[in-house]
Design a protein around this motif. Structure first.
Motif, PDB file in Angstrom:
ATOM      1  N   GLU A   2      59.319  31.127  42.834  1.00 36.36           N
ATOM      2  CA  GLU A   2      58.991  32.500  43.184  1.00 36.36           C
ATOM      3  C   GLU A   2      59.103  32.712  44.693  1.00 36.36           C
ATOM      4  O   GLU A   2      58.935  31.781  45.471  1.00 36.36           O
ATOM      5  CB  GLU A   2      57.577  32.843  42.716  1.00 36.36           C
ATOM      6  CG  GLU A   2      57.419  32.822  41.200  1.00 36.36           C
ATOM      7  CD  GLU A   2      56.079  33.341  40.774  1.00 36.36           C
ATOM      8  OE1 GLU A   2      55.276  33.706  41.670  1.00 36.36           O
ATOM      9  OE2 GLU A   2      55.805  33.381  39.560  1.00 36.36           O
ATOM     10  N   THR A  97      63.786  38.195  43.419  1.00 39.79           N
ATOM     11  CA  THR A  97      64.532  37.483  42.387  1.00 39.79           C
ATOM     12  C   THR A  97      63.870  36.134  42.134  1.00 39.79           C
ATOM     13  O   THR A  97      63.564  35.398  43.078  1.00 39.79           O
ATOM     14  CB  THR A  97      65.998  37.258  42.829  1.00 39.79           C
ATOM     15  OG1 THR A  97      66.588  38.507  43.132  1.00 39.79           O
ATOM     16  CG2 THR A  97      66.789  36.577  41.727  1.00 39.79           C
ATOM     17  N   ILE A  98      63.630  35.848  40.876  1.00 38.99           N
ATOM     18  CA  ILE A  98      63.087  34.548  40.482  1.00 38.99           C
ATOM     19  C   ILE A  98      64.261  33.683  40.050  1.00 38.99           C
ATOM     20  O   ILE A  98      64.921  33.974  39.044  1.00 38.99           O
ATOM     21  CB  ILE A  98      62.069  34.687  39.334  1.00 38.99           C
ATOM     22  CG1 ILE A  98      60.914  35.598  39.764  1.00 38.99           C
ATOM     23  CG2 ILE A  98      61.533  33.323  38.919  1.00 38.99           C
ATOM     24  CD1 ILE A  98      59.911  35.857  38.659  1.00 38.99           C
ATOM     25  N   LEU A 111      61.858  40.204  39.297  1.00 40.35           N
ATOM     26  CA  LEU A 111      60.402  40.118  39.349  1.00 40.35           C
ATOM     27  C   LEU A 111      59.750  41.428  38.916  1.00 40.35           C
ATOM     28  O   LEU A 111      58.677  41.434  38.307  1.00 40.35           O
ATOM     29  CB  LEU A 111      59.962  39.765  40.772  1.00 40.35           C
ATOM     30  CG  LEU A 111      58.485  39.439  40.972  1.00 40.35           C
ATOM     31  CD1 LEU A 111      58.105  38.190  40.186  1.00 40.35           C
ATOM     32  CD2 LEU A 111      58.183  39.241  42.454  1.00 40.35           C
TER      33      LEU A 111
END
Length: 202
Positions: A2, A97-98, A111
């Motif tokens: 994350e 963005t994960i 996310l």
């Protein structure tokens, strides 16, 4: 994995970047419009009569500039939507963005799961043949762009009507023929008159 920034910080950074990108173009467009307005005769008359710069800007420049700013806002709104779509296709989602696991071949995930993030996520569905997953986010984007375009056209029509420029409305052939038949029906002819007193008959 994350992101290390909070969601508020990421959204703020992206807003600042997008604003910086459009500042040069919008500044040039607004500057040209203000220059054209300041060259008008009523601006010179207001200045001669003692109007201050703030008075001229508020009562003379802004009423002419505000409709153009509204149209410009709508155009930039559409451009930002296109930018979000392209960034989503590149896995750069709004809000963060994960990154998925490379070991298990997991795709990046949004996310916030906004429209552009959903489009970016559903791009990978093409590999599995589930094409319908991307249909609804794209439809929402197209409806938003279409609605904003209608608003822009409506503002343009209102402004054209104020200055006396109206679009030509072409009448149908049936309406024109009906109008011609009505005019011919009430047109004066010799058969419609009757001689009441005839001197020869006397």
């Amino acid at each position: 994995m994350e992101p290390s920034y909070t969601i508020s910080e990421r959204i703020l950074i992206e807003i600042i970047i997008l604003t910086v990108l459009v500042i040069p173009l919008t500044t040039v467009l607004i500057g040209k419009d203000i220059t054209n307005i300041l060259q008008q005769e009523f601006i010179t008359s207001a200045s001669v009569l003692g109007g201050s710069r703030f008075h001229i800007l508020r009562h003379h420049v802004m009423p002419h500039l505000f409709p153009k700013l509204t149209i410009l806002f709508g155009q930039q709104f559409i451009q930002v939507l296109f930018i979000f779509i392209h960034l989503g296709m590149l896995d750069l989602f709004f809000g963060g963005t994960i990154m998925g696991s490379a070991m298990f071949n997991e795709p990046p995930k949004s996310l916030t799961n906004e429209w552009s993030g959903v489009i970016g996520n559903t791009v990978h569905s093409f590999k599995s043949g589930q094409y319908w997953l991307i249909l609804f986010p794209l439809l929402a984007f197209m409806l938003s762009i279409f609605a904003m375009q209608l608003i822009i056209n409506g503002i343009k029509e209102v402004q054209q009507a104020k200055i006396g420029v109206t679009a030509k409305k072409y009448k149908s052939k049936r309406t024109i023929n009906h109008k011609e038949n009505t005019e011919n029906m009430f047109a004066p002819t010799s058969n419609r008159f009757q001689l009441v007193h005839d001197k020869k008959a006397r």
